[in-house]
Write an enzyme that holds these catalytic residues in place. Sequence first.
Site, PDB file in Angstrom:
ATOM      1  N   TYR A 209      70.105 -33.559  66.337  1.00 41.90           N
ATOM      2  CA  TYR A 209      70.728 -32.887  65.204  1.00 41.90           C
ATOM      3  C   TYR A 209      72.177 -32.521  65.521  1.00 41.90           C
ATOM      4  O   TYR A 209      72.462 -31.529  66.183  1.00 41.90           O
ATOM      5  CB  TYR A 209      69.947 -31.619  64.821  1.00 41.90           C
ATOM      6  CG  TYR A 209      68.489 -31.853  64.502  1.00 41.90           C
ATOM      7  CD1 TYR A 209      68.018 -33.094  64.082  1.00 41.90           C
ATOM      8  CD2 TYR A 209      67.557 -30.824  64.629  1.00 41.90           C
ATOM      9  CE1 TYR A 209      66.683 -33.309  63.794  1.00 41.90           C
ATOM     10  CE2 TYR A 209      66.213 -31.023  64.326  1.00 41.90           C
ATOM     11  CZ  TYR A 209      65.787 -32.271  63.918  1.00 41.90           C
ATOM     12  OH  TYR A 209      64.456 -32.471  63.637  1.00 41.90           O
TER      13      TYR A 209
ATOM     14  N   HIS B 262      60.190 -37.050  70.289  1.00 47.16           N
ATOM     15  CA  HIS B 262      60.871 -37.186  69.000  1.00 47.16           C
ATOM     16  C   HIS B 262      60.996 -38.647  68.589  1.00 47.16           C
ATOM     17  O   HIS B 262      61.696 -39.433  69.234  1.00 47.16           O
ATOM     18  CB  HIS B 262      62.273 -36.562  69.108  1.00 47.16           C
ATOM     19  CG  HIS B 262      62.905 -36.268  67.790  1.00 47.16           C
ATOM     20  ND1 HIS B 262      64.228 -35.862  67.675  1.00 47.16           N
ATOM     21  CD2 HIS B 262      62.428 -36.308  66.517  1.00 47.16           C
ATOM     22  CE1 HIS B 262      64.514 -35.664  66.397  1.00 47.16           C
ATOM     23  NE2 HIS B 262      63.433 -35.943  65.686  1.00 47.16           N
TER      24      HIS B 262
END
Length: 326
Positions: free
Chosen positions: A56, A140
Amino acid sequence: MNRVRLGRGGVEVTALGLGTAALGGLYTDGGQDAAHAAVAAAWQRGVRYFDTAPHYGLGLAERRLGQALRGYPRTDCTVSTKVGRRLEPAADGGDDLAHGFAVPARHRRVWDFSADGVRRTLEASLERLGLDRVDVVYLHDPDDHAEQAFREGYPALERLRAEGVVGAIGAGMNQTAMLTRFVRDTDVDVVLCAGRWTLLDQSALTDLLPAAQARGTTVVAGGVFNSGLLADPAPGARYDYRAAPAALLERALRLKAVAERHGTTLRSAALAFAAAPPAVGCVLLGARSAAEVHDGADRFAAPVPAAFWRELKETGLLPGHAPEPE
Protein backbone atom coordinates in the site's frame (compact mmCIF):
# COMPACT_ATOMS: atom_id res chain seq x y z
CA MET A 1 -17.31 -2.52 20.07
CA ASN A 2 -17.47 -6.33 20.14
CA ARG A 3 -14.21 -8.24 19.82
CA VAL A 4 -13.71 -11.59 18.12
CA ARG A 5 -10.89 -14.07 18.67
CA LEU A 6 -9.02 -15.10 15.53
CA GLY A 7 -9.28 -18.85 15.12
CA ARG A 8 -8.23 -20.76 18.21
CA GLY A 9 -5.49 -18.34 19.24
CA GLY A 10 -5.40 -15.42 21.59
CA VAL A 11 -5.43 -12.49 19.16
CA GLU A 12 -8.65 -10.50 19.07
CA VAL A 13 -10.03 -8.00 16.56
CA THR A 14 -12.98 -5.65 16.69
CA ALA A 15 -16.01 -6.45 14.54
CA LEU A 16 -15.14 -3.41 12.40
CA GLY A 17 -11.55 -2.81 11.33
CA LEU A 18 -9.78 -0.10 9.34
CA GLY A 19 -8.03 -1.04 6.10
CA THR A 20 -5.27 1.36 5.17
CA ALA A 21 -4.75 1.09 1.40
CA ALA A 22 -6.36 4.52 0.97
CA LEU A 23 -4.01 5.96 3.59
CA GLY A 24 -1.16 4.89 1.32
CA GLY A 25 -2.44 6.98 -1.59
CA LEU A 26 -4.75 4.53 -3.36
CA TYR A 27 -5.79 6.37 -6.56
CA THR A 28 -5.18 9.77 -4.90
CA ASP A 29 -3.20 10.87 -1.88
CA GLY A 30 -5.18 12.75 0.74
CA GLY A 31 -2.04 13.57 2.70
CA GLN A 32 -0.65 12.72 6.10
CA ASP A 33 -3.01 14.90 8.13
CA ALA A 34 -6.09 13.27 6.61
CA ALA A 35 -4.60 9.81 7.20
CA HIS A 36 -3.92 10.57 10.85
CA ALA A 37 -7.41 12.03 11.24
CA ALA A 38 -8.92 8.84 9.78
CA VAL A 39 -7.07 6.69 12.34
CA ALA A 40 -8.11 9.05 15.15
CA ALA A 41 -11.75 8.87 14.02
CA ALA A 42 -11.58 5.07 13.89
CA TRP A 43 -10.23 4.96 17.42
CA GLN A 44 -12.96 7.34 18.56
CA ARG A 45 -15.59 5.00 17.10
CA GLY A 46 -14.21 1.96 18.90
CA VAL A 47 -12.20 0.43 16.07
CA ARG A 48 -9.13 -1.34 17.43
CA TYR A 49 -8.07 -3.44 14.45
CA PHE A 50 -5.87 -1.85 11.78
CA ASP A 51 -4.70 -3.68 8.66
CA THR A 52 -1.87 -2.57 6.40
CA ALA A 53 0.74 -3.90 3.95
CA PRO A 54 4.04 -2.91 2.29
CA HIS A 55 2.18 -2.94 -1.03
CA TYR A 56 0.00 0.00 0.00
CA GLY A 57 1.78 3.05 -1.30
CA LEU A 58 5.19 1.33 -1.31
CA GLY A 59 5.29 1.40 2.48
CA LEU A 60 3.57 4.77 2.93
CA ALA A 61 0.46 3.26 4.58
CA GLU A 62 2.62 1.44 7.14
CA ARG A 63 4.55 4.61 7.98
CA ARG A 64 1.41 6.71 8.34
CA LEU A 65 -0.40 4.09 10.39
CA GLY A 66 2.54 3.69 12.75
CA GLN A 67 2.82 7.44 13.23
CA ALA A 68 -0.93 7.79 13.84
CA LEU A 69 -1.02 5.01 16.44
CA ARG A 70 1.83 6.36 18.55
CA GLY A 71 -0.56 8.38 20.67
CA TYR A 72 -2.58 5.33 21.69
CA PRO A 73 -1.87 2.37 24.00
CA ARG A 74 -0.26 -0.38 21.93
CA THR A 75 -1.86 -3.11 24.03
CA ASP A 76 -5.34 -1.81 23.19
CA CYS A 77 -5.14 -2.39 19.43
CA THR A 78 -4.44 -5.17 16.95
CA VAL A 79 -2.21 -4.48 13.94
CA SER A 80 -1.78 -6.71 10.91
CA THR A 81 0.54 -6.45 7.95
CA LYS A 82 1.46 -8.70 5.05
CA VAL A 83 4.39 -10.46 3.42
CA GLY A 84 5.04 -11.60 -0.12
CA ARG A 85 5.94 -8.30 -1.74
CA ARG A 86 9.39 -7.23 -0.60
CA LEU A 87 10.31 -3.59 -1.23
CA GLU A 88 13.67 -2.71 -2.73
CA PRO A 89 15.02 0.80 -3.36
CA ALA A 90 14.71 1.97 -6.94
CA ALA A 91 15.67 5.04 -8.90
CA ASP A 92 12.83 7.54 -8.80
CA GLY A 93 10.97 6.65 -11.94
CA GLY A 94 7.87 8.75 -11.64
CA ASP A 95 4.79 7.60 -9.77
CA ASP A 96 3.28 4.28 -8.77
CA LEU A 97 -0.09 4.78 -10.44
CA ALA A 98 0.45 1.68 -12.58
CA HIS A 99 -0.09 -0.21 -9.31
CA GLY A 100 -2.90 2.10 -8.22
CA PHE A 101 -1.04 4.37 -5.79
CA ALA A 102 -0.39 8.10 -6.21
CA VAL A 103 3.07 8.03 -4.63
CA PRO A 104 6.61 8.43 -5.96
CA ALA A 105 8.06 5.16 -7.23
CA ARG A 106 11.14 5.21 -4.99
CA HIS A 107 10.88 1.47 -4.36
CA ARG A 108 9.95 -1.54 -6.42
CA ARG A 109 8.02 -4.62 -5.36
CA VAL A 110 9.70 -8.01 -5.54
CA TRP A 111 7.56 -11.12 -5.16
CA ASP A 112 9.17 -13.20 -2.43
CA PHE A 113 7.44 -15.90 -0.38
CA SER A 114 10.69 -17.53 0.69
CA ALA A 115 11.37 -18.06 4.38
CA ASP A 116 14.14 -15.45 4.26
CA GLY A 117 11.90 -13.08 2.31
CA VAL A 118 9.12 -13.41 4.87
CA ARG A 119 11.42 -12.47 7.74
CA ARG A 120 13.11 -9.64 5.86
CA THR A 121 9.78 -8.20 4.74
CA LEU A 122 8.36 -8.35 8.25
CA GLU A 123 11.47 -6.70 9.72
CA ALA A 124 11.18 -3.84 7.22
CA SER A 125 7.47 -3.46 8.02
CA LEU A 126 8.20 -3.22 11.73
CA GLU A 127 10.74 -0.48 11.03
CA ARG A 128 8.26 1.51 8.94
CA LEU A 129 5.51 1.03 11.52
CA GLY A 130 7.83 1.95 14.38
CA LEU A 131 6.67 -1.14 16.29
CA ASP A 132 8.50 -4.02 17.91
CA ARG A 133 5.79 -6.49 16.90
CA VAL A 134 2.62 -6.91 14.89
CA ASP A 135 -0.24 -9.14 15.95
CA VAL A 136 -1.18 -10.73 12.63
CA VAL A 137 0.79 -11.45 9.45
CA TYR A 138 -0.85 -12.50 6.19
CA LEU A 139 0.67 -14.02 3.06
CA HIS A 140 -0.39 -11.38 0.53
CA ASP A 141 -1.79 -12.40 -2.87
CA PRO A 142 0.20 -15.62 -3.46
CA ASP A 143 -1.99 -16.42 -6.51
CA ASP A 144 0.90 -17.03 -8.90
CA HIS A 145 3.32 -18.22 -6.22
CA ALA A 146 1.41 -21.07 -4.62
CA GLU A 147 4.28 -23.55 -4.50
CA GLN A 148 6.67 -21.21 -2.70
CA ALA A 149 3.93 -19.81 -0.47
CA PHE A 150 2.90 -23.26 0.81
CA ARG A 151 6.39 -24.77 0.84
CA GLU A 152 8.34 -21.86 2.36
CA GLY A 153 6.17 -18.86 3.22
CA TYR A 154 3.57 -20.59 5.34
CA PRO A 155 6.08 -22.67 7.37
CA ALA A 156 8.03 -19.45 8.02
CA LEU A 157 4.90 -17.86 9.45
CA GLU A 158 4.26 -20.96 11.55
CA ARG A 159 7.75 -20.62 13.04
CA LEU A 160 7.22 -16.92 13.77
CA ARG A 161 3.99 -17.76 15.56
CA ALA A 162 5.64 -20.57 17.53
CA GLU A 163 8.45 -18.19 18.54
CA GLY A 164 5.90 -15.63 19.74
CA VAL A 165 7.05 -13.04 17.21
CA VAL A 166 3.46 -12.80 15.90
CA GLY A 167 0.23 -13.90 17.51
CA ALA A 168 -1.77 -15.04 14.47
CA ILE A 169 -1.05 -15.95 10.85
CA GLY A 170 -3.07 -16.22 7.69
CA ALA A 171 -3.42 -15.35 4.02
CA GLY A 172 -5.14 -12.47 2.24
CA MET A 173 -6.37 -12.71 -1.35
CA ASN A 174 -8.98 -11.65 -3.88
CA GLN A 175 -9.98 -15.24 -4.63
CA THR A 176 -11.54 -18.04 -2.61
CA ALA A 177 -10.05 -21.26 -4.01
CA MET A 178 -6.56 -20.83 -2.59
CA LEU A 179 -7.85 -19.30 0.63
CA THR A 180 -9.98 -22.42 1.06
CA ARG A 181 -6.85 -24.54 0.53
CA PHE A 182 -5.10 -22.57 3.28
CA VAL A 183 -8.05 -23.19 5.60
CA ARG A 184 -8.22 -26.93 4.86
CA ASP A 185 -4.54 -27.80 4.50
CA THR A 186 -2.77 -25.54 7.02
CA ASP A 187 -3.23 -24.23 10.54
CA VAL A 188 -3.90 -20.58 9.72
CA ASP A 189 -5.83 -18.60 12.30
CA VAL A 190 -7.47 -16.23 9.85
CA VAL A 191 -7.95 -15.48 6.17
CA LEU A 192 -8.66 -12.09 4.65
CA CYS A 193 -11.11 -12.46 1.78
CA ALA A 194 -11.22 -9.32 -0.37
CA GLY A 195 -14.18 -8.66 -2.63
CA ARG A 196 -15.52 -12.20 -2.82
CA TRP A 197 -18.18 -11.89 -0.14
CA THR A 198 -20.25 -8.86 -1.07
CA LEU A 199 -23.71 -7.96 -2.32
CA LEU A 200 -22.29 -8.27 -5.84
CA ASP A 201 -20.12 -11.39 -5.43
CA GLN A 202 -21.01 -14.29 -3.15
CA SER A 203 -18.42 -16.76 -4.43
CA ALA A 204 -17.04 -17.28 -0.89
CA LEU A 205 -20.29 -19.02 -0.01
CA THR A 206 -19.39 -21.93 -2.28
CA ASP A 207 -16.19 -23.03 -0.58
CA LEU A 208 -14.44 -20.64 1.79
CA LEU A 209 -17.14 -19.79 4.31
CA PRO A 210 -18.27 -23.39 4.92
CA ALA A 211 -14.66 -24.58 5.21
CA ALA A 212 -13.74 -21.78 7.63
CA GLN A 213 -16.74 -22.47 9.81
CA ALA A 214 -15.96 -26.18 9.89
CA ARG A 215 -12.32 -25.59 10.85
CA GLY A 216 -12.91 -22.74 13.29
CA THR A 217 -10.89 -20.35 11.13
CA THR A 218 -11.89 -16.69 11.21
CA VAL A 219 -12.66 -14.84 7.99
CA VAL A 220 -11.97 -11.12 7.75
CA ALA A 221 -14.13 -9.62 5.00
CA GLY A 222 -12.36 -6.92 3.01
CA GLY A 223 -13.30 -5.02 -0.13
CA VAL A 224 -16.96 -5.15 0.88
CA PHE A 225 -17.80 -2.20 -1.38
CA ASN A 226 -15.98 -3.88 -4.31
CA SER A 227 -13.62 -0.90 -4.71
CA GLY A 228 -16.40 1.67 -4.45
CA LEU A 229 -19.28 0.49 -6.62
CA LEU A 230 -21.36 -0.50 -3.60
CA ALA A 231 -20.48 2.69 -1.75
CA ASP A 232 -21.73 5.03 -4.47
CA PRO A 233 -22.97 3.38 -7.67
CA ALA A 234 -22.62 5.89 -10.47
CA PRO A 235 -21.00 6.08 -13.90
CA GLY A 236 -17.23 5.91 -13.45
CA ALA A 237 -17.40 3.94 -10.18
CA ARG A 238 -14.80 1.21 -9.76
CA TYR A 239 -15.35 -2.51 -9.32
CA ASP A 240 -12.33 -4.56 -8.25
CA TYR A 241 -10.00 -1.61 -8.97
CA ARG A 242 -11.28 -1.04 -12.53
CA ALA A 243 -14.13 0.86 -14.11
CA ALA A 244 -17.29 -1.05 -13.31
CA PRO A 245 -18.89 -2.96 -16.21
CA ALA A 246 -22.30 -1.64 -17.23
CA ALA A 247 -24.13 -4.78 -16.07
CA LEU A 248 -22.66 -4.56 -12.58
CA LEU A 249 -23.40 -0.84 -12.36
CA GLU A 250 -27.01 -1.55 -13.27
CA ARG A 251 -27.19 -4.28 -10.62
CA ALA A 252 -25.71 -1.99 -7.98
CA LEU A 253 -28.24 0.71 -8.85
CA ARG A 254 -31.05 -1.83 -8.43
CA LEU A 255 -29.67 -2.77 -5.02
CA LYS A 256 -29.50 0.90 -4.05
CA ALA A 257 -33.10 1.46 -5.12
CA VAL A 258 -34.31 -1.47 -3.00
CA ALA A 259 -32.33 -0.18 -0.02
CA GLU A 260 -33.83 3.28 -0.30
CA ARG A 261 -37.31 1.83 -0.68
CA HIS A 262 -36.83 0.09 2.67
CA GLY A 263 -35.49 3.17 4.41
CA THR A 264 -31.86 2.12 4.57
CA THR A 265 -28.70 2.73 2.53
CA LEU A 266 -26.70 0.54 0.20
CA ARG A 267 -23.59 1.09 2.34
CA SER A 268 -25.38 -0.16 5.46
CA ALA A 269 -26.65 -3.18 3.56
CA ALA A 270 -23.21 -3.97 2.13
CA LEU A 271 -21.57 -3.85 5.56
CA ALA A 272 -24.33 -5.84 7.26
CA PHE A 273 -24.28 -8.52 4.57
CA ALA A 274 -20.51 -8.91 4.80
CA ALA A 275 -20.72 -9.42 8.56
CA ALA A 276 -23.62 -11.90 8.50
CA PRO A 277 -21.97 -15.36 8.15
CA PRO A 278 -20.89 -17.05 11.41
CA ALA A 279 -17.36 -17.52 10.04
CA VAL A 280 -16.87 -13.76 9.48
CA GLY A 281 -15.39 -12.17 12.56
CA CYS A 282 -14.50 -8.73 11.20
CA VAL A 283 -15.38 -6.41 8.34
CA LEU A 284 -12.63 -4.11 7.09
CA LEU A 285 -13.66 -0.58 6.21
CA GLY A 286 -11.50 1.20 3.67
CA ALA A 287 -11.47 4.95 4.34
CA ARG A 288 -9.22 7.88 3.54
CA SER A 289 -10.68 10.55 5.85
CA ALA A 290 -12.31 11.04 9.22
CA ALA A 291 -15.62 11.76 7.47
CA GLU A 292 -15.51 8.43 5.64
CA VAL A 293 -14.67 6.60 8.86
CA HIS A 294 -17.58 8.19 10.73
CA ASP A 295 -19.94 7.47 7.85
CA GLY A 296 -18.80 3.85 7.71
CA ALA A 297 -19.15 3.38 11.46
CA ASP A 298 -22.64 4.89 11.35
CA ARG A 299 -23.66 2.65 8.47
CA PHE A 300 -22.17 -0.42 10.19
CA ALA A 301 -24.24 0.24 13.30
CA ALA A 302 -27.49 0.95 11.43
CA PRO A 303 -30.05 -1.90 11.32
CA VAL A 304 -31.22 -3.13 7.93
CA PRO A 305 -34.90 -4.21 7.73
CA ALA A 306 -35.60 -7.91 7.23
CA ALA A 307 -37.96 -6.97 4.40
CA PHE A 308 -34.96 -5.66 2.44
CA TRP A 309 -33.31 -9.09 2.43
CA ARG A 310 -36.58 -10.79 1.53
CA GLU A 311 -37.02 -8.57 -1.49
CA LEU A 312 -33.46 -9.18 -2.67
CA LYS A 313 -34.03 -12.92 -2.57
CA GLU A 314 -37.48 -12.75 -4.14
CA THR A 315 -36.15 -10.67 -7.05
CA GLY A 316 -33.01 -12.76 -7.58
CA LEU A 317 -30.62 -10.02 -6.49
CA LEU A 318 -29.36 -12.36 -3.75
CA PRO A 319 -29.20 -16.17 -3.57
CA GLY A 320 -31.98 -17.66 -1.50
CA HIS A 321 -29.51 -19.57 0.72
CA ALA A 322 -27.28 -16.57 1.52
CA PRO A 323 -26.96 -15.81 5.24
CA GLU A 324 -28.86 -12.76 6.42
CA PRO A 325 -27.96 -10.42 9.28
CA GLU A 326 -29.90 -11.13 12.45
